[in-house]
Design a protein around this motif. Structure first.
Motif, PDB file in Angstrom:
ATOM      1  N   PHE A  41      30.716 -35.124 -17.683  1.00 27.53           N
ATOM      2  CA  PHE A  41      30.248 -35.124 -17.019  1.00 27.53           C
ATOM      3  C   PHE A  41      31.312 -36.021 -15.889  1.00 27.53           C
ATOM      4  CE2 PHE A  41      26.569 -33.037 -17.914  1.00 27.53           C
ATOM      5  CZ  PHE A  41      26.827 -31.548 -17.745  1.00 27.53           C
ATOM      6  N   GLU A  42      31.307 -35.489 -14.737  1.00 33.36           N
ATOM      7  CA  GLU A  42      31.932 -37.092 -13.518  1.00 33.36           C
ATOM      8  C   GLU A  42      30.217 -37.730 -13.645  1.00 33.36           C
ATOM      9  OE1 GLU A  42      32.863 -37.819  -8.711  1.00 33.36           O
ATOM     10  OE2 GLU A  42      33.388 -35.391  -9.798  1.00 33.36           O
ATOM     11  N   TYR A  96      26.931 -26.480  -8.899  1.00 31.57           N
ATOM     12  CA  TYR A  96      28.170 -25.274  -7.638  1.00 31.57           C
ATOM     13  C   TYR A  96      28.456 -26.858  -7.218  1.00 31.57           C
ATOM     14  CZ  TYR A  96      26.140 -21.767  -9.068  1.00 31.57           C
ATOM     15  OH  TYR A  96      26.029 -19.695 -10.360  1.00 31.57           O
ATOM     16  N   GLY A  97      27.917 -27.724  -7.160  1.00 32.47           N
ATOM     17  CA  GLY A  97      28.726 -29.402  -6.362  1.00 32.47           C
ATOM     18  C   GLY A  97      27.873 -29.095  -5.176  1.00 32.47           C
ATOM     19  N   GLN A 130      29.474 -28.107 -15.133  1.00 38.23           N
ATOM     20  CA  GLN A 130      28.973 -27.222 -14.881  1.00 38.23           C
ATOM     21  C   GLN A 130      27.692 -27.595 -16.030  1.00 38.23           C
ATOM     22  OE1 GLN A 130      32.817 -25.348 -16.003  1.00 38.23           O
ATOM     23  NE2 GLN A 130      32.163 -23.690 -14.639  1.00 38.23           N
ATOM     24  N   ILE A 131      26.542 -27.225 -15.741  1.00 37.34           N
ATOM     25  CA  ILE A 131      25.412 -27.693 -16.978  1.00 37.34           C
ATOM     26  C   ILE A 131      25.091 -26.234 -17.991  1.00 37.34           C
ATOM     27  CG2 ILE A 131      22.883 -27.833 -16.541  1.00 37.34           C
ATOM     28  CD1 ILE A 131      23.115 -28.708 -14.362  1.00 37.34           C
ATOM     29  N   ARG A 154      26.754 -34.766  -0.579  1.00 38.17           N
ATOM     30  CA  ARG A 154      28.012 -33.934  -2.168  1.00 38.17           C
ATOM     31  C   ARG A 154      27.570 -34.036  -3.132  1.00 38.17           C
ATOM     32  NH1 ARG A 154      29.758 -29.426  -1.507  1.00 38.17           N
ATOM     33  NH2 ARG A 154      29.684 -28.835   1.154  1.00 38.17           N
ATOM     34  N   TYR A 155      26.841 -33.469  -4.048  1.00 36.78           N
ATOM     35  CA  TYR A 155      27.400 -33.953  -5.748  1.00 36.78           C
ATOM     36  C   TYR A 155      28.237 -33.271  -6.068  1.00 36.78           C
ATOM     37  CZ  TYR A 155      22.349 -35.701  -5.418  1.00 36.78           C
ATOM     38  OH  TYR A 155      21.207 -36.373  -5.250  1.00 36.78           O
ATOM     39  N   ALA A 156      28.836 -34.609  -7.376  1.00 31.89           N
ATOM     40  CA  ALA A 156      29.915 -33.476  -8.281  1.00 31.89           C
ATOM     41  C   ALA A 156      29.549 -32.257  -8.813  1.00 31.89           C
ATOM     42  CB  ALA A 156      29.725 -34.692  -9.074  1.00 31.89           C
TER      43      ALA A 156
END
Length: 158
Positions: free
Chosen positions: A53-54, A108-109, A127-128, A122-124
């Motif tokens: 994850f970022e 989905y960012g 993919q959970i 805006r979130y990175a």
């Protein structure tokens, strides 16, 4: 996704021979197995393709030093929030309640506010939920195991 469609085409004749109760049981088992693998992947902080994850962006904590003490999505992986459902038609894994918004934003960012009154950011994209190749293989094995055991022994032609 093409793999899952091929699996569905191949398994559909066998699944049609099961009664609705048997199909629902099979879907529940598959969903529970997928939930366990998703929980392990969330704990490992990895996307379905294996990339990490970022990391979080550093926050201005008004001069406070230290680190964030919890991993991301620590509570999201709990069965209390990550729900499964199996019906004769489908197996579903998803988030329930207020945490579904948080999961959707990260999946989905999208843009969201971290806190009330904070600016929208805006979130990175993290993919959970997602299927890995290992998940697909394990699903096929589980389906075949369940279909070849006592489930099909009570039907003609097997």
């Amino acid at each position: 996704m093409a793999d899952l469609e091929a699996l569905e085409t191949w398994l559909s004749p066998l699944l049609q021979k099961l009664d609705s109760r048997g199909r629902a049981q099979l879907a529940r088992k598959a969903a529970q197995q997928l939930r366990r693998s998703q929980q392990q992947r969330i704990r490992a902080q990895a996307n379905p393709d294996g990339s990490p994850f970022e990391s979080r962006k550093p926050r201005d904590l008004r001069g406070k030093k230290g680190r964030i003490k919890r991993r991301m999505f620590e509570k999201l992986k709990m069965a209390r929030y990550l729900k499964t459902k199996g019906t004769p038609q489908q197996a579903v894994i998803g988030f329930a309640g207020r945490v579904s918004r948080i999961a959707r934003v990260h999946q989905y960012g999208l843009k969201d506010r971290a806190e009330r009154g904070a600016p929208e950011i805006r979130y990175a994209k993290r993919q959970i939920l997602g299927l890995t190749e290992k998940d697909r293989e394990s699903l096929v094995e589980t389906m075949l195991d369940l279909l070849t055991t006592d489930q099909l022994s009570k039907y003609d032609g097997f």
